[in-house]
Design a protein around this motif. Structure first.
Motif, PDB file in Angstrom:
ATOM      1  N   TYR A   1       0.671  -1.275  -0.112  1.00 62.33           N
ATOM      2  CA  TYR A   1      -0.136   0.029   0.019  1.00 62.33           C
ATOM      3  C   TYR A   1       0.950   1.163  -0.145  1.00 62.33           C
ATOM      4  O   TYR A   1       0.705   2.032  -0.862  1.00 62.33           O
ATOM      5  CB  TYR A   1      -1.019  -0.062   1.268  1.00 62.33           C
ATOM      6  CG  TYR A   1      -1.534   1.476   1.667  1.00 62.33           C
ATOM      7  CD1 TYR A   1      -2.458   1.988   0.813  1.00 62.33           C
ATOM      8  CD2 TYR A   1      -0.968   1.996   2.891  1.00 62.33           C
ATOM      9  CE1 TYR A   1      -2.925   3.072   1.208  1.00 62.33           C
ATOM     10  CE2 TYR A   1      -1.680   3.054   3.358  1.00 62.33           C
ATOM     11  CZ  TYR A   1      -2.558   3.794   2.532  1.00 62.33           C
ATOM     12  OH  TYR A   1      -3.016   4.974   3.015  1.00 62.33           O
ATOM     13  N   LEU A   2       1.884   1.217   0.882  1.00 63.69           N
ATOM     14  CA  LEU A   2       2.864   2.486   0.768  1.00 63.69           C
ATOM     15  C   LEU A   2       3.555   2.653  -0.352  1.00 63.69           C
ATOM     16  O   LEU A   2       3.596   3.701  -1.153  1.00 63.69           O
ATOM     17  CB  LEU A   2       3.727   2.411   2.134  1.00 63.69           C
ATOM     18  CG  LEU A   2       3.089   2.653   3.576  1.00 63.69           C
ATOM     19  CD1 LEU A   2       4.082   2.091   4.651  1.00 63.69           C
ATOM     20  CD2 LEU A   2       2.517   4.068   3.504  1.00 63.69           C
ATOM     21  N   VAL A   3       4.187   1.715  -0.874  1.00 63.83           N
ATOM     22  CA  VAL A   3       5.028   1.645  -2.104  1.00 63.83           C
ATOM     23  C   VAL A   3       4.069   2.045  -3.381  1.00 63.83           C
ATOM     24  O   VAL A   3       4.600   3.130  -3.916  1.00 63.83           O
ATOM     25  CB  VAL A   3       5.815   0.366  -2.253  1.00 63.83           C
ATOM     26  CG1 VAL A   3       6.612   0.361  -3.508  1.00 63.83           C
ATOM     27  CG2 VAL A   3       6.553   0.160  -1.001  1.00 63.83           C
ATOM     28  N   GLU A   4       3.185   1.252  -3.481  1.00 58.43           N
ATOM     29  CA  GLU A   4       2.395   1.593  -4.762  1.00 58.43           C
ATOM     30  C   GLU A   4       1.268   2.783  -4.653  1.00 58.43           C
ATOM     31  O   GLU A   4       1.230   3.371  -5.607  1.00 58.43           O
ATOM     32  CB  GLU A   4       1.634   0.229  -5.062  1.00 58.43           C
ATOM     33  CG  GLU A   4       2.352  -0.842  -5.326  1.00 58.43           C
ATOM     34  CD  GLU A   4       3.377  -0.731  -6.452  1.00 58.43           C
ATOM     35  OE1 GLU A   4       4.126  -2.152  -6.413  1.00 58.43           O
ATOM     36  OE2 GLU A   4       3.385  -0.011  -7.026  1.00 58.43           O
ATOM     37  N   GLU A   5       0.775   2.708  -3.594  1.00 55.04           N
ATOM     38  CA  GLU A   5      -0.504   3.754  -3.540  1.00 55.04           C
ATOM     39  C   GLU A   5       0.018   5.238  -2.934  1.00 55.04           C
ATOM     40  O   GLU A   5      -0.464   6.208  -3.682  1.00 55.04           O
ATOM     41  CB  GLU A   5      -1.592   3.328  -2.738  1.00 55.04           C
ATOM     42  CG  GLU A   5      -2.328   1.883  -2.847  1.00 55.04           C
ATOM     43  CD  GLU A   5      -2.855   2.164  -4.236  1.00 55.04           C
ATOM     44  OE1 GLU A   5      -3.035   0.922  -4.898  1.00 55.04           O
ATOM     45  OE2 GLU A   5      -3.136   2.906  -4.884  1.00 55.04           O
ATOM     46  N   ILE A   6       0.984   5.308  -2.116  1.00 53.16           N
ATOM     47  CA  ILE A   6       1.134   6.402  -1.351  1.00 53.16           C
ATOM     48  C   ILE A   6       2.465   7.145  -2.083  1.00 53.16           C
ATOM     49  O   ILE A   6       2.447   8.154  -2.695  1.00 53.16           O
ATOM     50  CB  ILE A   6       1.677   6.438   0.114  1.00 53.16           C
ATOM     51  CG1 ILE A   6       0.301   5.647   1.023  1.00 53.16           C
ATOM     52  CG2 ILE A   6       1.963   7.795   0.610  1.00 53.16           C
ATOM     53  CD1 ILE A   6      -0.934   6.746   0.541  1.00 53.16           C
ATOM     54  N   PHE A   7       3.482   6.298  -2.599  1.00 54.23           N
ATOM     55  CA  PHE A   7       4.767   6.692  -3.228  1.00 54.23           C
ATOM     56  C   PHE A   7       4.801   6.295  -4.634  1.00 54.23           C
ATOM     57  O   PHE A   7       5.879   6.694  -5.098  1.00 54.23           O
ATOM     58  CB  PHE A   7       5.962   6.294  -2.094  1.00 54.23           C
ATOM     59  CG  PHE A   7       5.907   6.887  -0.997  1.00 54.23           C
ATOM     60  CD1 PHE A   7       5.428   6.405   0.438  1.00 54.23           C
ATOM     61  CD2 PHE A   7       6.547   8.038  -0.706  1.00 54.23           C
ATOM     62  CE1 PHE A   7       5.467   6.913   1.377  1.00 54.23           C
ATOM     63  CE2 PHE A   7       6.620   8.828   0.588  1.00 54.23           C
ATOM     64  CZ  PHE A   7       6.076   8.334   1.594  1.00 54.23           C
ATOM     65  N   ARG A   8       3.677   5.969  -5.114  1.00 60.27           N
ATOM     66  CA  ARG A   8       3.854   5.704  -6.742  1.00 60.27           C
ATOM     67  C   ARG A   8       4.690   4.711  -6.963  1.00 60.27           C
ATOM     68  O   ARG A   8       5.219   5.069  -8.138  1.00 60.27           O
ATOM     69  CB  ARG A   8       3.747   7.059  -7.251  1.00 60.27           C
ATOM     70  CG  ARG A   8       2.760   7.661  -7.569  1.00 60.27           C
ATOM     71  CD  ARG A   8       1.938   8.397  -6.194  1.00 60.27           C
ATOM     72  NE  ARG A   8       0.798   9.282  -6.310  1.00 60.27           N
ATOM     73  CZ  ARG A   8       0.306   9.826  -5.159  1.00 60.27           C
ATOM     74  NH1 ARG A   8       0.478   9.016  -3.884  1.00 60.27           N
ATOM     75  NH2 ARG A   8      -0.878  10.707  -5.548  1.00 60.27           N
ATOM     76  N   GLY A   9       5.357   3.792  -6.355  1.00 59.77           N
ATOM     77  CA  GLY A   9       6.384   2.828  -6.768  1.00 59.77           C
ATOM     78  C   GLY A   9       7.753   3.563  -6.939  1.00 59.77           C
ATOM     79  O   GLY A   9       8.530   3.042  -7.618  1.00 59.77           O
ATOM     80  N   LYS A  10       8.081   4.725  -6.322  1.00 54.88           N
ATOM     81  CA  LYS A  10       9.320   5.553  -6.505  1.00 54.88           C
ATOM     82  C   LYS A  10       9.901   5.847  -5.185  1.00 54.88           C
ATOM     83  O   LYS A  10       8.894   6.177  -4.311  1.00 54.88           O
ATOM     84  CB  LYS A  10       9.072   6.736  -7.674  1.00 54.88           C
ATOM     85  CG  LYS A  10       8.534   6.054  -9.091  1.00 54.88           C
ATOM     86  CD  LYS A  10       8.360   7.177  -9.683  1.00 54.88           C
ATOM     87  CE  LYS A  10       7.836   6.871 -11.187  1.00 54.88           C
ATOM     88  NZ  LYS A  10       7.612   8.082 -12.049  1.00 54.88           N
ATOM     89  N   SER A  11      10.741   6.537  -5.108  1.00 54.15           N
ATOM     90  CA  SER A  11      11.665   6.981  -3.928  1.00 54.15           C
ATOM     91  C   SER A  11      11.053   8.449  -4.110  1.00 54.15           C
ATOM     92  O   SER A  11      11.183   9.230  -4.818  1.00 54.15           O
ATOM     93  CB  SER A  11      13.103   6.984  -4.318  1.00 54.15           C
ATOM     94  OG  SER A  11      13.616   8.105  -3.605  1.00 54.15           O
ATOM     95  N   ALA A  12      10.749   8.949  -2.916  1.00 58.28           N
ATOM     96  CA  ALA A  12      10.264  10.190  -2.612  1.00 58.28           C
ATOM     97  C   ALA A  12      11.428  11.192  -2.758  1.00 58.28           C
ATOM     98  O   ALA A  12      11.242  12.462  -2.882  1.00 58.28           O
ATOM     99  CB  ALA A  12       9.685  10.375  -1.155  1.00 58.28           C
TER     100      ALA A  12
END
Length: 500
Positions: free
Chosen positions: A415-426
């Motif tokens: 959820y955090l990787v895909e949904e919140i951070f769009r699969g990318k490093s912030a």
């Protein structure tokens, strides 16, 4: 030399001229033949017209032309139907020609194979709920050659339902949805037996169990739950799974959704980010059902900018809850209008139909044992999530927080990787070797999900050395733009958490 060139030129010129004359003669002959044939056809038509006039004494009907000057062909009421319903030849219900059925289902046969299509042709499906989801599921099952469908719904077609219903038309408004569906679908596949049932499936009422059975008392091969009432939905799923013991598949919430790329199918235990799925899981667990039911759901997140339940005005609310309940079509059913974008319920229904067809036909690759039997391929990068989770656990160890529990599991990491951070490093936007890190060192050493940020492995080490261990400020390490991005993502997480 000059004489030879002149001769060659003359020969070429003569050949070209002869060729042109030949082509012209050929075209001329073809034109004469076409005119002769046209004249012959006109004489035949005129002779037939004279015969019709002498037989009927009525003047010939005027030919009606459309706006482009093309004759409008009107339907012939006496035209012989493609399928002779009065015949008993062919060996199937209604006596339809098996060769024609085979041709209509040729693409399905090419996809599923002879044996797979034969299983589909022998399938009986019950669909509970004939709205946007159920109508599309039923339509594609019928078009794909199932033996019989039984459609159960109490509601009527309304104008507002035409934006998402698969078969209903303006002339169906005010008639039961199931009747409208039968009228349409039997024109598509008259060999399929379609049984409409105008009723509400309610486990509290006598005869609820027989509604799901065939006329001979046999069980269906599949039951589709396309109900939008949570209590009735849970009752139906639990009954089919525990007591009737048939395959059942359920549609979660398609209302207020708009992103077709977020539509998934999985076991109920693996459904994510869907409020209706969450409530269904909880209520099923109370009935002793934890897994074993496939569901179609969307992981799309709500937001203030997106569609929500339409509010009830103060004039309607008045003073008591009882007044609101009286606005429901039936007892315990929702009162407020749920905004629905037509294609999304259709996608849910088509997904259900596809799943039933591939599972029934034995098509390879539709299940994945590592995902509870139902694939989430392309949506759950478990190796990546496990790596990110282990990196966070390692960070806790390096910070000497061995007694502190990591505040997330594998689903949370996805959820955090895909949904919140769009699969990318912030920080860099890189998508390789992603890890989780605490953004700030928590006060009292209490780790919370709202404090986790996705970075690369190298960025995690720098962040850990300079901020978590070194005590530097974020402003000293990162740009204002990076800090703004992280704060925005963490704010999203806090907002979305209320729906998880």
């Amino acid at each position: 030399m000059d004489q030879k060139i002149s001769t060659n030129t003359l020969l070429v010129t003569t050949a070209v001229a002869a060729s042109l004359i030949s082509i012209g003669a050929t075209l001329g002959v073809q034109t004469l033949l076409q005119r002769e044939k046209r004249k012959q056809l006109e004489e035949e038509v005129e002779e037939q017209t004279r015969g019709n006039r002498s037989a009927t004494s009525s003047p010939p009907a005027e030919v009606e032309l459309n706006e482009f000057g093309i004759p409008i062909v009107k339907a012939d009421a006496a035209k012989k139907p493609l399928f002779d319903t009065a015949s008993s030849a062919g060996g199937n219900a209604g006596g339809y020609d098996e060769e024609l059925i085979a041709e209509q289902l040729a693409r399905n046969r090419a996809f599923l194979g002879e044996a797979g299509l034969a299983k589909v042709r022998n399938t009986f499906v019950v669909i509970v709920g004939a709205g946007g989801v159920g109508s599309w599921a039923a339509t594609m099952l019928v078009r794909s050659g199932v033996r019989k469908i039984k459609i159960i719904d109490f509601d009527q077609v309304t104008l507002s339902s035409l934006n998402r219903h698969a078969t209903a038309t303006l002339e169906d408004v005010g008639t039961p949805k199931v009747v409208a569906m039968k009228k349409f679908l039997e024109k598509v596949a008259p060999w399929c037996e379609i049984e409409p049932v105008v009723a509400l499936w309610d486990q509290r009422k006598p005869g609820f169990d027989s509604l799901l059975l065939d006329s001979d008392g046999s069980k269906p091969d599949w039951v589709i739950d396309a109900i939008d009432n949570i209590d009735t939905k849970v009752d139906l799923l639990a009954y089919c799974y525990k007591e009737l013991k048939v395959q059942v598949i359920s549609a979660m919430g398609a209302g207020c959704k708009s992103d077709p790329t977020r539509v998934n199918i999985s076991d109920i235990s693996l459904s994510l980010e869907d409020p209706l799925a969450r409530a269904t899981r909880r209520k099923l667990k109370q009935k002793g059902v934890v897994t074993g039911i496939p569901v179609v759901f969307s992981t799309e997140k709500p937001s203030p900018e997106k569609a929500n339940l339409l509010p009830i005005s103060d004039e309607v609310v008045k003073e008591s809850v009882e007044d609101i309940d009286q606005l429901a079509v039936l007892e315990d059913f929702r009162v407020r209008i749920l905004p629905v974008l037509g294609p999304l319920p259709a996608i849910f229904g088509l997904t259900i139909a596809t799943h039933i067809l591939t599972m029934t036909g034995g098509y390879p690759g539709v299940t994945d044992t590592t995902q509870g039997g139902y694939s989430l391929a392309g949506k759950r990068r478990n190796k990546l999530y496990d790596y990110a989770l282990q990196s966070l656990a390692g960070q806790f160890a390096r910070l000497r927080w061995q007694k502190q529990t990591v505040p997330v599991d594998l689903n949370d990491v996805g959820y955090l990787v895909e949904e919140i951070f769009r699969g990318k490093s912030a920080i860099s936007g890189d998508s390789n070797r992603l890890c989780l890190t605490l953004w700030t060192k928590p006060e009292g050493e209490v780790a919370v999900m709202d404090n986790l940020v996705v970075l690369t492995k190298a960025e995690q080490k720098i962040h850990e050395d300079r901020i978590l261990l070194g005590g530097e400020s974020h402003e000293a390490v990162y740009s204002a733009e990076t800090i703004e991005v992280v704060n925005k993502r963490l704010a999203e997480q806090r907002y979305y958490s209320q729906y998880r």
